[in-house]
Write a protein that holds these residues in place. Structure first.
Motif, PDB file in Angstrom:
ATOM      1  N   SER A   1      -7.381 -15.249 -13.945  1.00 49.58           N
ATOM      2  CA  SER A   1      -8.808 -15.149 -14.278  1.00 49.58           C
ATOM      3  C   SER A   1      -9.660 -15.799 -13.190  1.00 49.58           C
ATOM      4  O   SER A   1     -10.763 -15.319 -12.887  1.00 49.58           O
ATOM      5  CB  SER A   1      -9.087 -15.784 -15.633  1.00 49.58           C
ATOM      6  OG  SER A   1      -8.615 -17.116 -15.698  1.00 49.58           O
TER       7      SER A   1
ATOM      8  N   ALA B   1     -17.005 -18.198 -17.709  1.00 48.41           N
ATOM      9  CA  ALA B   1     -16.741 -16.824 -18.134  1.00 48.41           C
ATOM     10  C   ALA B   1     -16.726 -15.923 -16.923  1.00 48.41           C
ATOM     11  O   ALA B   1     -17.189 -16.309 -15.840  1.00 48.41           O
ATOM     12  CB  ALA B   1     -17.826 -16.355 -19.108  1.00 48.41           C
TER      13      ALA B   1
ATOM     14  N   PRO C   1     -18.558 -12.798 -16.601  1.00 48.99           N
ATOM     15  CA  PRO C   1     -19.546 -12.088 -17.424  1.00 48.99           C
ATOM     16  C   PRO C   1     -19.664 -10.601 -17.122  1.00 48.99           C
ATOM     17  O   PRO C   1     -20.610 -10.137 -16.486  1.00 48.99           O
ATOM     18  CB  PRO C   1     -20.850 -12.836 -17.114  1.00 48.99           C
ATOM     19  CG  PRO C   1     -20.634 -13.422 -15.769  1.00 48.99           C
ATOM     20  CD  PRO C   1     -19.167 -13.710 -15.645  1.00 48.99           C
TER      21      PRO C   1
ATOM     22  N   GLU D   1     -21.868  -8.713 -21.350  1.00 50.75           N
ATOM     23  CA  GLU D   1     -22.579  -9.808 -20.701  1.00 50.75           C
ATOM     24  C   GLU D   1     -22.944  -9.530 -19.247  1.00 50.75           C
ATOM     25  O   GLU D   1     -23.508 -10.399 -18.581  1.00 50.75           O
ATOM     26  CB  GLU D   1     -21.752 -11.108 -20.790  1.00 50.75           C
ATOM     27  CG  GLU D   1     -21.625 -11.667 -22.188  1.00 50.75           C
ATOM     28  CD  GLU D   1     -22.961 -12.021 -22.828  1.00 50.75           C
ATOM     29  OE1 GLU D   1     -23.950 -12.200 -22.088  1.00 50.75           O
ATOM     30  OE2 GLU D   1     -23.019 -12.096 -24.063  1.00 50.75           O
TER      31      GLU D   1
ATOM     32  N   TYR E   1     -20.981 -20.248 -27.147  1.00 48.89           N
ATOM     33  CA  TYR E   1     -19.706 -19.536 -27.138  1.00 48.89           C
ATOM     34  C   TYR E   1     -19.969 -18.076 -27.494  1.00 48.89           C
ATOM     35  O   TYR E   1     -20.641 -17.773 -28.484  1.00 48.89           O
ATOM     36  CB  TYR E   1     -18.739 -20.163 -28.145  1.00 48.89           C
ATOM     37  CG  TYR E   1     -18.260 -21.526 -27.720  1.00 48.89           C
ATOM     38  CD1 TYR E   1     -17.078 -21.679 -27.003  1.00 48.89           C
ATOM     39  CD2 TYR E   1     -19.007 -22.665 -28.013  1.00 48.89           C
ATOM     40  CE1 TYR E   1     -16.645 -22.930 -26.597  1.00 48.89           C
ATOM     41  CE2 TYR E   1     -18.584 -23.920 -27.619  1.00 48.89           C
ATOM     42  CZ  TYR E   1     -17.406 -24.048 -26.908  1.00 48.89           C
ATOM     43  OH  TYR E   1     -16.994 -25.292 -26.492  1.00 48.89           O
TER      44      TYR E   1
ATOM     45  N   SER F   1     -18.470 -13.706 -26.926  1.00 48.48           N
ATOM     46  CA  SER F   1     -17.355 -12.790 -26.681  1.00 48.48           C
ATOM     47  C   SER F   1     -17.872 -11.637 -25.845  1.00 48.48           C
ATOM     48  O   SER F   1     -18.986 -11.158 -26.061  1.00 48.48           O
ATOM     49  CB  SER F   1     -16.784 -12.276 -28.002  1.00 48.48           C
ATOM     50  OG  SER F   1     -15.964 -11.143 -27.798  1.00 48.48           O
ATOM     51  N   LEU F   2     -17.092 -11.183 -24.889  1.00 47.89           N
ATOM     52  CA  LEU F   2     -17.524 -10.090 -24.025  1.00 47.89           C
ATOM     53  C   LEU F   2     -17.682  -8.777 -24.787  1.00 47.89           C
ATOM     54  O   LEU F   2     -18.325  -7.848 -24.297  1.00 47.89           O
ATOM     55  CB  LEU F   2     -16.532  -9.902 -22.870  1.00 47.89           C
ATOM     56  CG  LEU F   2     -16.395 -11.077 -21.898  1.00 47.89           C
ATOM     57  CD1 LEU F   2     -15.384 -10.742 -20.810  1.00 47.89           C
ATOM     58  CD2 LEU F   2     -17.735 -11.445 -21.277  1.00 47.89           C
TER      59      LEU F   2
ATOM     60  N   CYS G   1     -24.361 -11.111 -28.708  1.00 43.77           N
ATOM     61  CA  CYS G   1     -24.346 -12.309 -27.866  1.00 43.77           C
ATOM     62  C   CYS G   1     -25.331 -12.274 -26.700  1.00 43.77           C
ATOM     63  O   CYS G   1     -25.917 -13.306 -26.370  1.00 43.77           O
ATOM     64  CB  CYS G   1     -22.932 -12.562 -27.348  1.00 43.77           C
ATOM     65  SG  CYS G   1     -21.752 -13.051 -28.637  1.00 43.77           S
TER      66      CYS G   1
ATOM     67  N   ASP H   1     -16.977 -18.141 -22.577  1.00 44.26           N
ATOM     68  CA  ASP H   1     -16.248 -17.019 -23.166  1.00 44.26           C
ATOM     69  C   ASP H   1     -15.177 -17.578 -24.092  1.00 44.26           C
ATOM     70  O   ASP H   1     -14.213 -18.201 -23.644  1.00 44.26           O
ATOM     71  CB  ASP H   1     -15.620 -16.180 -22.046  1.00 44.26           C
ATOM     72  CG  ASP H   1     -14.825 -14.991 -22.583  1.00 44.26           C
ATOM     73  OD1 ASP H   1     -14.765 -14.818 -23.811  1.00 44.26           O
ATOM     74  OD2 ASP H   1     -14.280 -14.235 -21.759  1.00 44.26           O
TER      75      ASP H   1
END
Length: 539
Positions: free
Chosen positions: A32, A82, A84, A88, A126, A128-129, A134, A157
């Motif tokens: 990641s 994250a 994004p 996002e 916090y 979520s993709l 969000c 994330d």
């Protein structure tokens, strides 16, 4: 990572950056981190005003911060733990533009209010993709950090930092923490967040609203029905106001929209943004984040109707169109309220990824419930669908798909009696077999409620006629039993709760309200405050 077409589009956006800044990455040797590094280097290569550093020392890895580097630039504290992309990506683009000096599309008064916030605020949000709710929260908190140096924002994330999600027992996104304490959960607008931080905002807002001149048509509610009514009324050249909690209504929470005539495919947030753009194009006086609590009928024929708001202000108008829509229906069993956002959820798209590898239940066997179960089956360990009736009510093709999934169990004739929990979170669901009377307990970690909608009309009881289901009773023209008061959309008795139907009913209600105005002279006492109704220049 970014397709060539997306790179070209992003490069065009980044031409609006007029102040230099840097992206400072904190990385480790994980996959990641390598993915984030590639993304940031790609962005840095698209603008000569953006530089990239890979020597950050943030404890969260991977993460990156956006730091202004121009002489005299105001500092900011905004970072993303994250990568994004997904829902996002738009939040990332806006963060880049705002940091680079491109002005946000926000009312000047709200900008001044944000800049005047007195205090030190450290937000952690916090997300979520895959959550379509969000981005609104992420973008609002990002803008707070850009505009006020005393506001720090970290976007996290939950899927990437699951150990934090577990430690904080986060079971719904977005979840917002302020200075280490839970501040809010679920969708919140910039205005809502600022109002919660600024304790004097409500009183100041109420005073401004009380001073508003009376409207010819006042919309209460801003979904497709309200937006259509506002456009049709404004095009008649009359003074049109709109008191809304959030423009777009339920469409903000909708994913794919594929049945709105002439629009092949879109998603809810885009559709809601288009509604708002058209409403504002016609100069409608939009009063956002306003909840109506009382309807005050006119005291004489043609007199002004009042709408009292939660903040104490009262708006006045010669006619009113109620388009307050509906909301998710609660199952109303012990444990639902206690464990809301602690295992009880209502949006499988938003919160489903938080239950990866866990056991969940879906309450409801209509299209929304079966679709939710199908969606969740690809993420969680096992799905139990609990339906009160003898058969599932969903479309046959959806039922067939559901029954083909190996990790789904269907319980029909099942009456949910309790959502159980321990240590502050859900641990099971109880239901009774309506044939045998036997009680069953399913151990699990999450419950998704999908049992339809309830109209937002409680505040109208005793004023306008309501059906036994709480819907506003309207005639063929959208007229209620109260003179000068019309209604449209999901809050009414009109069948088939669809976007296209709500929009059509909103247009009809506006035309009916206009017809009422031209046939009802304003009392002499109201003539000075009621705008004169003119014949339209546009059809």
């Amino acid at each position: 990572m970014l397709y060539d077409s997306l790179k070209t589009q992003l490069q065009a956006y980044l031409q609006r950056v007029n102040r230099p800044f840097e992206l400072v990455a904190s990385l480790d040797d994980s996959a990641s981190s390598r993915e984030l590094e590639q993304l940031l280097l790609t962005i840095g290569g698209l603008s000569d005003r953006i530089s990239v550093r890979l020597d950050g020392n943030d404890a969260r890895k991977p993460s990156f911060s956006l730091r202004r580097t121009g002489a005299g630039d105001q500092p900011q504290s905004l970072s993303f733990a994250a990568i994004p992309l997904g829902h996002e990506f738009s939040s990332l683009v806006l963060a880049l533009l705002w940091t680079g000096g491109h002005p946000p599309k926000v009312e000047p008064g709200l900008v001044e209010q944000i800049q005047a916030l007195d205090g030190d605020y450290r937000f952690e949000v916090y997300m979520s993709l895959s959550c379509h709710n969000c981005p609104d929260v992420v973008q609002a908190l990002s803008l707070l950090s850009v505009l006020n140096p005393r506001v720090q924002t970290v976007v996290i994330d939950g899927g990437l930092f699951q150990h934090e999600v577990k430690a904080r027992d986060i079971m719904a996104v977005p979840s917002i923490y302020l200075n280490g304490e839970l501040f809010g959960a679920g969708r919140m607008s910039l205005e809502q967040i600022v109002a919660k931080l600024d304790s004097g905002a409500a009183a100041r807002d109420a005073a401004k609203l009380d001073a508003r001149e009376a409207f010819d048509v006042l919309l209460v509610g801003g979904g497709p029905a309200g937006a259509a009514a506002a456009v049709y009324a404004a095009r008649k050249g009359i003074r049109t106001g709109m008191a809304v909690e959030r423009l777009g209504g339920q469409t903000n929470d909708t994913l794919a929209i594929e049945n709105y005539i002439s629009v092949l495919e879109t998603d809810g947030p885009k559709f809601a943004a288009a509604l708002e753009a058209q409403v504002r194009h016609y100069g409608v006086d939009v009063m956002s984040q306003q909840r109506a609590v009382e309807l005050i009928p006119a005291t004489e024929p043609g007199g002004l109707i009042g709408v009292r708001l939660e903040n104490g202000a009262t708006l006045k108008s010669r006619s009113v169109i109620l388009s307050t829509g509906a909301r998710w229906r609660n199952v109303n069993v012990p444990g639902e309220q206690e464990y809301k956002n602690k295992g009880v959820a209502y949006c499988p798209h938003c919160d489903g990824p938080l239950f990866k590898g866990k056991r969940v239940a879906v309450i409801g066997g209509g299209n929304s419930g079966v679709e939710a179960a199908i969606d969740l089956a690809g993420i969680v360990q096992h799905v139990s669908l609990v339906e009160y009736n003898e058969q599932l009510k969903a479309d046959a093709v959806l039922v067939a798909k559901l029954k083909s999934l190996p990790n789904v169990t269907i319980h029909t004739n099942a009456q949910t009696t309790e959502i159980t929990g321990a240590d502050g979170k859900v641990n099971g669901i109880k239901f009774k077999d309506r044939v045998s009377g036997d009680e069953h307990l399913l151990p699990l970690e999450g419950v998704f409620v999908q049992i339809g909608l309830v109209p937002n009309t409680e505040w109208l009881k005793g004023t306008v006629e309501l059906s036994r289901c709480g819907e506003i009773v309207v005639d063929a023209k959208g007229q209620t039993n109260v003179p000068g008061v019309f209604a449209a959309g999901d809050c009414t008795t009109v069948p088939y709760k669809q976007i296209v139907i709500a929009a059509g009913e909103g247009a009809k209600a506006a035309l009916s309200a206009f017809d009422h105005l031209i046939r009802t002279p304003a009392p002499v006492a109201d003539a000075a405050v009621a705008a004169q109704v003119r014949q339209p220049a546009l059809a």
